[in-house]
Design a protein around this motif. Structure first.
Motif, PDB file in Angstrom:
ATOM      1  N   PRO A 249      36.583 -92.738  23.423  1.00 39.96           N
ATOM      2  CA  PRO A 249      36.295 -91.361  23.027  1.00 39.96           C
ATOM      3  C   PRO A 249      35.026 -90.834  23.707  1.00 39.96           C
ATOM      4  CG  PRO A 249      36.833 -92.692  21.113  1.00 39.96           C
ATOM      5  CD  PRO A 249      36.705 -93.628  22.270  1.00 39.96           C
ATOM      6  N   TYR A 250      34.972 -89.517  23.834  1.00 39.66           N
ATOM      7  CA  TYR A 250      33.819 -88.863  24.463  1.00 39.66           C
ATOM      8  C   TYR A 250      32.874 -88.347  23.391  1.00 39.66           C
ATOM      9  CZ  TYR A 250      36.783 -88.897  28.599  1.00 39.66           C
ATOM     10  OH  TYR A 250      37.580 -89.285  29.642  1.00 39.66           O
ATOM     11  N   ARG A 251      31.572 -88.416  23.649  1.00 36.11           N
ATOM     12  CA  ARG A 251      30.579 -87.915  22.693  1.00 36.11           C
ATOM     13  C   ARG A 251      30.404 -86.407  22.798  1.00 36.11           C
ATOM     14  NH1 ARG A 251      26.206 -92.643  23.249  1.00 36.11           N
ATOM     15  NH2 ARG A 251      26.903 -93.826  21.440  1.00 36.11           N
TER      16      ARG A 251
ATOM     17  N   TYR B 294      39.716 -79.811  24.352  1.00 30.64           N
ATOM     18  CA  TYR B 294      40.112 -81.053  25.023  1.00 30.64           C
ATOM     19  C   TYR B 294      39.412 -82.247  24.365  1.00 30.64           C
ATOM     20  CZ  TYR B 294      41.315 -84.188  28.868  1.00 30.64           C
ATOM     21  OH  TYR B 294      41.818 -85.223  29.607  1.00 30.64           O
ATOM     22  N   LEU B 295      38.109 -82.141  24.186  1.00 34.50           N
ATOM     23  CA  LEU B 295      37.312 -83.220  23.597  1.00 34.50           C
ATOM     24  C   LEU B 295      37.818 -83.577  22.195  1.00 34.50           C
ATOM     25  CD1 LEU B 295      34.436 -84.814  23.844  1.00 34.50           C
ATOM     26  CD2 LEU B 295      33.694 -83.023  22.298  1.00 34.50           C
ATOM     27  N   ALA B 296      38.015 -82.596  21.354  1.00 32.26           N
ATOM     28  CA  ALA B 296      38.466 -82.852  19.985  1.00 32.26           C
ATOM     29  C   ALA B 296      39.859 -83.480  19.974  1.00 32.26           C
ATOM     30  CB  ALA B 296      38.458 -81.553  19.182  1.00 32.26           C
ATOM     31  N   ALA B 297      40.759 -82.945  20.782  1.00 34.28           N
ATOM     32  CA  ALA B 297      42.124 -83.479  20.834  1.00 34.28           C
ATOM     33  C   ALA B 297      42.136 -84.905  21.381  1.00 34.28           C
ATOM     34  CB  ALA B 297      43.015 -82.573  21.675  1.00 34.28           C
ATOM     35  N   PHE B 298      41.363 -85.145  22.421  1.00 30.55           N
ATOM     36  CA  PHE B 298      41.286 -86.479  23.019  1.00 30.55           C
ATOM     37  C   PHE B 298      40.785 -87.489  21.994  1.00 30.55           C
ATOM     38  CE2 PHE B 298      39.378 -89.994  25.209  1.00 30.55           C
ATOM     39  CZ  PHE B 298      40.182 -90.213  26.318  1.00 30.55           C
TER      40      PHE B 298
ATOM     41  N   GLN C 125      42.018 -92.124  18.250  1.00 28.63           N
ATOM     42  CA  GLN C 125      42.057 -92.829  16.968  1.00 28.63           C
ATOM     43  C   GLN C 125      43.494 -93.127  16.550  1.00 28.63           C
ATOM     44  OE1 GLN C 125      39.904 -90.276  14.310  1.00 28.63           O
ATOM     45  NE2 GLN C 125      37.918 -91.018  14.993  1.00 28.63           N
ATOM     46  N   GLN C 126      44.396 -92.202  16.813  1.00 31.61           N
ATOM     47  CA  GLN C 126      45.787 -92.370  16.402  1.00 31.61           C
ATOM     48  C   GLN C 126      46.562 -93.345  17.280  1.00 31.61           C
ATOM     49  OE1 GLN C 126      47.518 -88.474  16.153  1.00 31.61           O
ATOM     50  NE2 GLN C 126      46.216 -87.870  14.449  1.00 31.61           N
ATOM     51  N   HIS C 127      46.125 -93.531  18.517  1.00 30.59           N
ATOM     52  CA  HIS C 127      46.868 -94.361  19.472  1.00 30.59           C
ATOM     53  C   HIS C 127      46.081 -95.584  19.933  1.00 30.59           C
ATOM     54  CE1 HIS C 127      50.198 -91.527  20.052  1.00 30.59           C
ATOM     55  NE2 HIS C 127      49.287 -90.594  19.834  1.00 30.59           N
ATOM     56  N   GLU C 128      45.079 -95.983  19.175  1.00 31.60           N
ATOM     57  CA  GLU C 128      44.189 -97.052  19.632  1.00 31.60           C
ATOM     58  C   GLU C 128      44.878 -98.380  19.898  1.00 31.60           C
ATOM     59  OE1 GLU C 128      41.049 -97.451  16.835  1.00 31.60           O
ATOM     60  OE2 GLU C 128      42.385 -97.796  15.152  1.00 31.60           O
TER      61      GLU C 128
ATOM     62  N   ILE D   7      47.046 -96.236  26.288  1.00 32.46           N
ATOM     63  CA  ILE D   7      46.296 -95.249  25.519  1.00 32.46           C
ATOM     64  C   ILE D   7      45.656 -94.163  26.380  1.00 32.46           C
ATOM     65  CG2 ILE D   7      44.227 -96.681  25.453  1.00 32.46           C
ATOM     66  CD1 ILE D   7      43.689 -95.489  22.640  1.00 32.46           C
ATOM     67  N   GLU D   8      45.036 -94.545  27.466  1.00 26.64           N
ATOM     68  CA  GLU D   8      44.306 -93.575  28.300  1.00 26.64           C
ATOM     69  C   GLU D   8      45.220 -92.442  28.770  1.00 26.64           C
ATOM     70  OE1 GLU D   8      40.477 -92.635  29.844  1.00 26.64           O
ATOM     71  OE2 GLU D   8      40.983 -94.488  28.826  1.00 26.64           O
ATOM     72  N   ALA D   9      46.347 -92.779  29.328  1.00 29.29           N
ATOM     73  CA  ALA D   9      47.277 -91.753  29.835  1.00 29.29           C
ATOM     74  C   ALA D   9      47.825 -90.895  28.694  1.00 29.29           C
ATOM     75  CB  ALA D   9      48.422 -92.411  30.592  1.00 29.29           C
ATOM     76  N   ILE D  10      48.150 -91.531  27.592  1.00 30.72           N
ATOM     77  CA  ILE D  10      48.721 -90.803  26.456  1.00 30.72           C
ATOM     78  C   ILE D  10      47.734 -89.782  25.903  1.00 30.72           C
ATOM     79  CG2 ILE D  10      49.463 -91.055  24.046  1.00 30.72           C
ATOM     80  CD1 ILE D  10      50.704 -93.762  24.930  1.00 30.72           C
TER      81      ILE D  10
END
Length: 70
Positions: free
Chosen positions: A2-4, A25-29, A34-37, A42-45
């Motif tokens: 995740p990004y800060r 973008y930041l919030a969605a990412f 968290q949902q796909h950990e 994960i990165e691409a998704i």
């Protein structure tokens, strides 16, 4: 990972999206992370999910992302 803050986003995102779109973008990412950990890709998704979130509020006109008027 995740990004800060928006300054941590990939350069391609920072250079092309307006500030509000970067925040979307930041919030969605981060939420998708968290949902796909446990997902092996994960990165691409989560990048796809983040771009989809941006595209609900912004559209690209030429080389510029503009808000979608509702």
């Amino acid at each position: 990972m995740p990004y800060r803050e928006t300054e941590d986003l990939p350069q391609s995102v920072r250079e092309h999206l307006p500030q509000h779109a970067q925040e979307i973008y930041l919030a969605a990412f981060n939420n998708a992370w968290q949902q796909h950990e446990r997902d092996p890709d994960i990165e691409a998704i989560v990048h796809r999910i983040a771009w989809a979130a941006v595209k609900r509020s912004y559209r690209k006109e030429g080389d510029v992302w503009v808000p979608i008027e509702r």
